[in-house]
Scaffold this motif. Sequence first.
Motif, PDB file in Angstrom:
ATOM      1  N   VAL A 142       0.960  -1.201   0.126  1.00  0.00           N
ATOM      2  CA  VAL A 142      -0.145  -0.122   0.016  1.00  0.00           C
ATOM      3  C   VAL A 142       0.908   1.069   0.054  1.00  0.00           C
ATOM      4  CG1 VAL A 142      -1.661   1.299   1.338  1.00  0.00           C
ATOM      5  CG2 VAL A 142      -1.888  -1.177   1.119  1.00  0.00           C
ATOM      6  N   ALA A 143       0.657   2.178  -0.733  1.00  0.00           N
ATOM      7  CA  ALA A 143       1.244   3.511  -0.834  1.00  0.00           C
ATOM      8  C   ALA A 143       0.363   4.696  -0.774  1.00  0.00           C
ATOM      9  CB  ALA A 143       2.221   3.360  -1.995  1.00  0.00           C
ATOM     10  N   LEU A 144       0.801   5.820  -0.327  1.00  0.00           N
ATOM     11  CA  LEU A 144       0.107   7.030  -0.456  1.00  0.00           C
ATOM     12  C   LEU A 144       0.343   7.988  -1.753  1.00  0.00           C
ATOM     13  CD1 LEU A 144      -1.919   9.069   0.979  1.00  0.00           C
ATOM     14  CD2 LEU A 144       0.167  10.170   2.013  1.00  0.00           C
ATOM     15  N   ASN A 145       1.388   7.944  -2.284  1.00  0.00           N
ATOM     16  CA  ASN A 145       1.864   8.637  -3.537  1.00  0.00           C
ATOM     17  C   ASN A 145       1.787   7.968  -4.769  1.00  0.00           C
ATOM     18  OD1 ASN A 145       2.491  11.073  -2.210  1.00  0.00           O
ATOM     19  ND2 ASN A 145       4.499  10.413  -1.546  1.00  0.00           N
ATOM     20  N   GLU A 146       2.751   6.760  -4.835  1.00  0.00           N
ATOM     21  CA  GLU A 146       2.797   6.007  -6.038  1.00  0.00           C
ATOM     22  C   GLU A 146       3.433   4.600  -5.937  1.00  0.00           C
ATOM     23  OE1 GLU A 146       6.343   7.605  -5.049  1.00  0.00           O
ATOM     24  OE2 GLU A 146       4.811   8.951  -6.025  1.00  0.00           O
ATOM     25  N   ILE A 147       3.008   3.649  -6.785  1.00  0.00           N
ATOM     26  CA  ILE A 147       3.886   2.357  -6.544  1.00  0.00           C
ATOM     27  C   ILE A 147       4.591   2.315  -7.896  1.00  0.00           C
ATOM     28  CG2 ILE A 147       3.403  -0.096  -6.629  1.00  0.00           C
ATOM     29  CD1 ILE A 147       0.980   0.417  -4.721  1.00  0.00           C
ATOM     30  N   TYR A 148       5.797   1.890  -8.046  1.00  0.00           N
ATOM     31  CA  TYR A 148       6.595   1.406  -9.054  1.00  0.00           C
ATOM     32  C   TYR A 148       6.801   0.100  -9.284  1.00  0.00           C
ATOM     33  CZ  TYR A 148      10.996   0.883 -11.689  1.00  0.00           C
ATOM     34  OH  TYR A 148      11.705   0.385 -12.515  1.00  0.00           O
ATOM     35  N   LEU A 149       6.745  -0.309 -10.497  1.00  0.00           N
ATOM     36  CA  LEU A 149       6.947  -1.704 -10.796  1.00  0.00           C
ATOM     37  C   LEU A 149       7.976  -1.787 -11.793  1.00  0.00           C
ATOM     38  CD1 LEU A 149       3.391  -1.359 -10.782  1.00  0.00           C
ATOM     39  CD2 LEU A 149       3.618  -4.110 -10.672  1.00  0.00           C
ATOM     40  N   GLY A 150       9.119  -2.843 -11.605  1.00  0.00           N
ATOM     41  CA  GLY A 150      10.285  -2.669 -12.493  1.00  0.00           C
ATOM     42  C   GLY A 150      11.457  -3.347 -11.924  1.00  0.00           C
ATOM     43  N   THR A 151      12.601  -3.220 -12.382  1.00  0.00           N
ATOM     44  CA  THR A 151      13.635  -3.903 -11.768  1.00  0.00           C
ATOM     45  C   THR A 151      14.403  -3.068 -10.677  1.00  0.00           C
ATOM     46  OG1 THR A 151      15.209  -2.787 -13.435  1.00  0.00           O
ATOM     47  CG2 THR A 151      14.179  -4.937 -14.167  1.00  0.00           C
ATOM     48  N   PRO A 152      15.063  -3.717  -9.852  1.00  0.00           N
ATOM     49  CA  PRO A 152      15.838  -3.068  -8.585  1.00  0.00           C
ATOM     50  C   PRO A 152      16.580  -1.924  -9.190  1.00  0.00           C
ATOM     51  CG  PRO A 152      15.613  -5.312  -8.273  1.00  0.00           C
ATOM     52  CD  PRO A 152      15.450  -5.144  -9.760  1.00  0.00           C
ATOM     53  N   GLY A 153      17.430  -2.110 -10.353  1.00  0.00           N
ATOM     54  CA  GLY A 153      18.308  -1.054 -10.787  1.00  0.00           C
ATOM     55  C   GLY A 153      17.646  -0.207 -12.073  1.00  0.00           C
ATOM     56  N   HIS A 154      16.317  -0.363 -11.901  1.00  0.00           N
ATOM     57  CA  HIS A 154      15.528   0.534 -13.147  1.00  0.00           C
ATOM     58  C   HIS A 154      16.033   0.187 -14.582  1.00  0.00           C
ATOM     59  CE1 HIS A 154      13.520   3.222 -10.139  1.00  0.00           C
ATOM     60  NE2 HIS A 154      14.403   2.596  -9.243  1.00  0.00           N
ATOM     61  N   GLN A 155      16.649  -0.916 -14.651  1.00  0.00           N
ATOM     62  CA  GLN A 155      16.880  -1.334 -16.038  1.00  0.00           C
ATOM     63  C   GLN A 155      15.728  -1.831 -16.775  1.00  0.00           C
ATOM     64  OE1 GLN A 155      20.334  -0.790 -16.816  1.00  0.00           O
ATOM     65  NE2 GLN A 155      20.655   0.077 -14.757  1.00  0.00           N
ATOM     66  N   THR A 156      15.942  -2.563 -17.893  1.00  0.00           N
ATOM     67  CA  THR A 156      15.042  -2.969 -18.882  1.00  0.00           C
ATOM     68  C   THR A 156      13.942  -4.028 -17.906  1.00  0.00           C
ATOM     69  OG1 THR A 156      16.232  -2.443 -20.783  1.00  0.00           O
ATOM     70  CG2 THR A 156      14.140  -3.769 -20.848  1.00  0.00           C
ATOM     71  N   ALA A 157      12.723  -3.661 -17.636  1.00  0.00           N
ATOM     72  CA  ALA A 157      11.768  -4.613 -17.433  1.00  0.00           C
ATOM     73  C   ALA A 157      11.008  -5.238 -18.428  1.00  0.00           C
ATOM     74  CB  ALA A 157      10.969  -4.035 -16.293  1.00  0.00           C
ATOM     75  N   ARG A 158      10.865  -6.740 -18.246  1.00  0.00           N
ATOM     76  CA  ARG A 158      10.081  -7.363 -19.260  1.00  0.00           C
ATOM     77  C   ARG A 158       8.630  -7.979 -18.695  1.00  0.00           C
ATOM     78  NH1 ARG A 158      12.410  -7.655 -24.284  1.00  0.00           N
ATOM     79  NH2 ARG A 158      14.547  -7.239 -24.224  1.00  0.00           N
ATOM     80  N   TYR A 159       7.483  -7.663 -19.281  1.00  0.00           N
ATOM     81  CA  TYR A 159       6.249  -8.194 -18.454  1.00  0.00           C
ATOM     82  C   TYR A 159       5.135  -7.909 -19.496  1.00  0.00           C
ATOM     83  CZ  TYR A 159       6.113  -3.243 -18.564  1.00  0.00           C
ATOM     84  OH  TYR A 159       6.079  -1.770 -19.052  1.00  0.00           O
ATOM     85  N   ARG A 160       4.098  -8.429 -19.185  1.00  0.00           N
ATOM     86  CA  ARG A 160       2.705  -8.247 -19.942  1.00  0.00           C
ATOM     87  C   ARG A 160       1.994  -7.402 -19.459  1.00  0.00           C
ATOM     88  NH1 ARG A 160       1.730 -10.845 -24.718  1.00  0.00           N
ATOM     89  NH2 ARG A 160       3.321 -12.708 -24.887  1.00  0.00           N
TER      90      ARG A 160
END
Length: 296
Positions: A157-175
Amino acid sequence: MSLAPRAVLVHRTSEYEELVARHGSHGQAAFFLTSRGRDIEEVAERHRRARSALAEVTAALPPAWRQAQVERGDLDRFLFAPEDVVVVVGQDGLVANVAKYLTGQPVIGVDTDPGRNPGVLVRHRPRDTAKLLSAVGAGCDELTMVEAVADDTQRLVALNEIYLGTPGHQTARYRLGLDGDGGVAEAQASSGVLVGTGTGATGWLRSVWQERGDRLALPSPTEDRLVWFVREAWPSPATGTSLVAGELGASAGLTVTVESDRLIAFGDGIETDALQLTWGQTVRVGVCGQRLRLAG
């Protein structure tokens, strides 16, 4: 017999305290900063203002009330009770840090450094504490929150935002898919997905929105609506860029199915407290049922 209310004062270790702890003494910390063209007095003065504000707030607590103090780093180990009144003494971000641990307790945000903090969430001065506590619960804003729920029951749960990605903010692959699209999902490669609230629209979310010059209207803090952005989506024969921004209503959701060895989801910039997601897992992000009750 019912318990008297408990005032829980939330604060954080100051930059000055962190410097002294790292270098061992005030003198060593001063020497370190001087060697880099900075004066420790600026940092020490902010520390004094913060401690003075905390002392003034503490002195304003009703004598019959119980009291507790918790430092930001200990929030995940502190047990909040239903009768608590939470007084956050510090910066706006400290209110976001505590929000995820609450279940409807009223929050009063006290600004320790007016003019330096935006004052979006820490709206009050230490001198206002007694008056606010006497009318606690009245006139609170119900701020919308965002949640991410994984298919293995992990929840964030978050008040501002939730980020989904890689720990190092590199290329994330997903659907990526949206509720109501009949199960259609787009394979993507990007720097991650950001989903935020109207409160978050004053921070990271707004910076992404401004960069793009997006026509999407940002929500207000109390509106049951989220906005989301895909960061730097990469077009290729295997990945698309048709779903890169949008909004989510109160009952809508954004679904991400992991196609990387490891992705994470973290809220309000706290990367150390994250959902750990592996290949094939699915996480759904949407409006959270709980709200943050913030004194106006």
